[in-house]
Design a protein around this motif. Structure first.
Motif, PDB file in Angstrom:
ATOM      1  N   ARG A 205     -49.374 -66.412  53.266  1.00 31.91           N
ATOM      2  CA  ARG A 205     -49.570 -65.108  54.217  1.00 31.91           C
ATOM      3  C   ARG A 205     -50.718 -64.967  54.774  1.00 31.91           C
ATOM      4  O   ARG A 205     -51.703 -64.853  54.094  1.00 31.91           O
ATOM      5  CB  ARG A 205     -48.824 -64.213  53.458  1.00 31.91           C
ATOM      6  CG  ARG A 205     -47.367 -64.091  52.809  1.00 31.91           C
ATOM      7  CD  ARG A 205     -46.986 -63.017  51.747  1.00 31.91           C
ATOM      8  NE  ARG A 205     -46.804 -61.784  52.267  1.00 31.91           N
ATOM      9  CZ  ARG A 205     -45.831 -61.129  52.489  1.00 31.91           C
ATOM     10  NH1 ARG A 205     -44.532 -61.815  52.858  1.00 31.91           N
ATOM     11  NH2 ARG A 205     -45.901 -60.034  53.411  1.00 31.91           N
ATOM     12  N   VAL A 206     -50.558 -64.759  56.084  1.00 28.84           N
ATOM     13  CA  VAL A 206     -51.923 -64.540  56.855  1.00 28.84           C
ATOM     14  C   VAL A 206     -51.897 -63.414  57.855  1.00 28.84           C
ATOM     15  O   VAL A 206     -50.639 -62.923  58.445  1.00 28.84           O
ATOM     16  CB  VAL A 206     -52.188 -65.960  57.431  1.00 28.84           C
ATOM     17  CG1 VAL A 206     -52.506 -67.001  56.601  1.00 28.84           C
ATOM     18  CG2 VAL A 206     -51.230 -66.505  58.590  1.00 28.84           C
ATOM     19  N   ARG A 207     -53.139 -63.005  58.379  1.00 31.76           N
ATOM     20  CA  ARG A 207     -53.070 -62.002  59.363  1.00 31.76           C
ATOM     21  C   ARG A 207     -53.956 -62.860  60.443  1.00 31.76           C
ATOM     22  O   ARG A 207     -54.553 -63.761  60.234  1.00 31.76           O
ATOM     23  CB  ARG A 207     -54.155 -60.920  58.992  1.00 31.76           C
ATOM     24  CG  ARG A 207     -53.457 -60.013  58.002  1.00 31.76           C
ATOM     25  CD  ARG A 207     -53.233 -58.646  58.453  1.00 31.76           C
ATOM     26  NE  ARG A 207     -52.707 -57.729  57.398  1.00 31.76           N
ATOM     27  CZ  ARG A 207     -51.974 -57.014  57.640  1.00 31.76           C
ATOM     28  NH1 ARG A 207     -51.710 -56.756  58.833  1.00 31.76           N
ATOM     29  NH2 ARG A 207     -51.366 -56.291  56.610  1.00 31.76           N
ATOM     30  N   VAL A 208     -53.695 -62.190  61.819  1.00 25.61           N
ATOM     31  CA  VAL A 208     -54.229 -63.059  62.926  1.00 25.61           C
ATOM     32  C   VAL A 208     -55.194 -61.897  63.485  1.00 25.61           C
ATOM     33  O   VAL A 208     -54.577 -61.000  63.958  1.00 25.61           O
ATOM     34  CB  VAL A 208     -53.190 -63.609  63.813  1.00 25.61           C
ATOM     35  CG1 VAL A 208     -53.690 -64.234  65.066  1.00 25.61           C
ATOM     36  CG2 VAL A 208     -52.263 -64.757  62.928  1.00 25.61           C
TER      37      VAL A 208
ATOM     38  N   PHE B  64     -48.125 -62.682  59.057  1.00 26.47           N
ATOM     39  CA  PHE B  64     -47.304 -63.798  59.288  1.00 26.47           C
ATOM     40  C   PHE B  64     -47.379 -64.918  58.223  1.00 26.47           C
ATOM     41  O   PHE B  64     -48.031 -64.590  57.319  1.00 26.47           O
ATOM     42  CB  PHE B  64     -48.188 -64.514  60.546  1.00 26.47           C
ATOM     43  CG  PHE B  64     -48.112 -63.660  61.819  1.00 26.47           C
ATOM     44  CD1 PHE B  64     -47.102 -63.962  62.624  1.00 26.47           C
ATOM     45  CD2 PHE B  64     -48.952 -63.064  61.976  1.00 26.47           C
ATOM     46  CE1 PHE B  64     -46.821 -63.413  63.888  1.00 26.47           C
ATOM     47  CE2 PHE B  64     -49.049 -61.941  63.255  1.00 26.47           C
ATOM     48  CZ  PHE B  64     -48.011 -62.252  64.249  1.00 26.47           C
ATOM     49  N   VAL B  65     -46.398 -65.574  58.273  1.00 29.13           N
ATOM     50  CA  VAL B  65     -46.289 -66.849  57.228  1.00 29.13           C
ATOM     51  C   VAL B  65     -46.502 -68.210  58.124  1.00 29.13           C
ATOM     52  O   VAL B  65     -45.947 -68.362  59.022  1.00 29.13           O
ATOM     53  CB  VAL B  65     -44.951 -67.020  56.586  1.00 29.13           C
ATOM     54  CG1 VAL B  65     -44.773 -68.138  55.836  1.00 29.13           C
ATOM     55  CG2 VAL B  65     -44.786 -65.767  55.856  1.00 29.13           C
ATOM     56  N   VAL B  66     -47.340 -68.974  57.443  1.00 31.61           N
ATOM     57  CA  VAL B  66     -47.737 -70.298  58.265  1.00 31.61           C
ATOM     58  C   VAL B  66     -46.473 -71.046  58.181  1.00 31.61           C
ATOM     59  O   VAL B  66     -46.098 -71.394  56.841  1.00 31.61           O
ATOM     60  CB  VAL B  66     -49.040 -71.079  57.383  1.00 31.61           C
ATOM     61  CG1 VAL B  66     -49.316 -72.419  58.109  1.00 31.61           C
ATOM     62  CG2 VAL B  66     -49.975 -70.113  57.582  1.00 31.61           C
ATOM     63  N   VAL B  67     -46.045 -71.746  58.960  1.00 35.72           N
ATOM     64  CA  VAL B  67     -44.785 -72.759  59.076  1.00 35.72           C
ATOM     65  C   VAL B  67     -45.352 -74.003  59.317  1.00 35.72           C
ATOM     66  O   VAL B  67     -44.663 -74.996  58.924  1.00 35.72           O
ATOM     67  CB  VAL B  67     -43.585 -72.216  59.875  1.00 35.72           C
ATOM     68  CG1 VAL B  67     -43.291 -70.999  59.493  1.00 35.72           C
ATOM     69  CG2 VAL B  67     -44.189 -72.104  61.538  1.00 35.72           C
ATOM     70  N   HIS B  68     -46.362 -74.272  60.095  1.00 37.27           N
ATOM     71  CA  HIS B  68     -46.899 -75.627  60.196  1.00 37.27           C
ATOM     72  C   HIS B  68     -48.384 -75.639  60.608  1.00 37.27           C
ATOM     73  O   HIS B  68     -48.797 -74.696  61.275  1.00 37.27           O
ATOM     74  CB  HIS B  68     -46.115 -76.177  61.443  1.00 37.27           C
ATOM     75  CG  HIS B  68     -46.612 -77.441  62.046  1.00 37.27           C
ATOM     76  ND1 HIS B  68     -46.265 -78.739  61.533  1.00 37.27           N
ATOM     77  CD2 HIS B  68     -47.498 -78.043  63.008  1.00 37.27           C
ATOM     78  CE1 HIS B  68     -46.789 -79.643  61.870  1.00 37.27           C
ATOM     79  NE2 HIS B  68     -47.744 -79.277  62.935  1.00 37.27           N
TER      80      HIS B  68
END
Length: 65
Positions: free
Chosen positions: A14-17, A24-28
């Protein structure tokens, strides 16, 4: 490899931009090119080819708040 003193995010992190309020969640992750594809947790939406330098763990926001 470190980007701005941060480890490369992993799929499902789980990240912020920078510039966005959502989580957001990293998918790739494409380490060679320096970007990641992200899926928004809070609404239907994606960010593609997001520069890794703009991404930080979501937990860092809550620690400072």
């Amino acid at each position: 490899m470190l980007i701005n003193q941060m480890k490369i995010p992993l799929v499902r992190d789980r990240v912020r931009v920078e510039g966005h309020d959502e989580v957001f969640v990293v998918v790739h992750v494409n380490e060679r090119s320096g970007w990641a594809d992200l899926a928004c947790v809070e609404r239907v939406g994606f960010l593609t080819q997001t520069p890794l330098r703009l991404i930080r763990p979501a937990e860092q926001d809550h620690a400072g708040a």
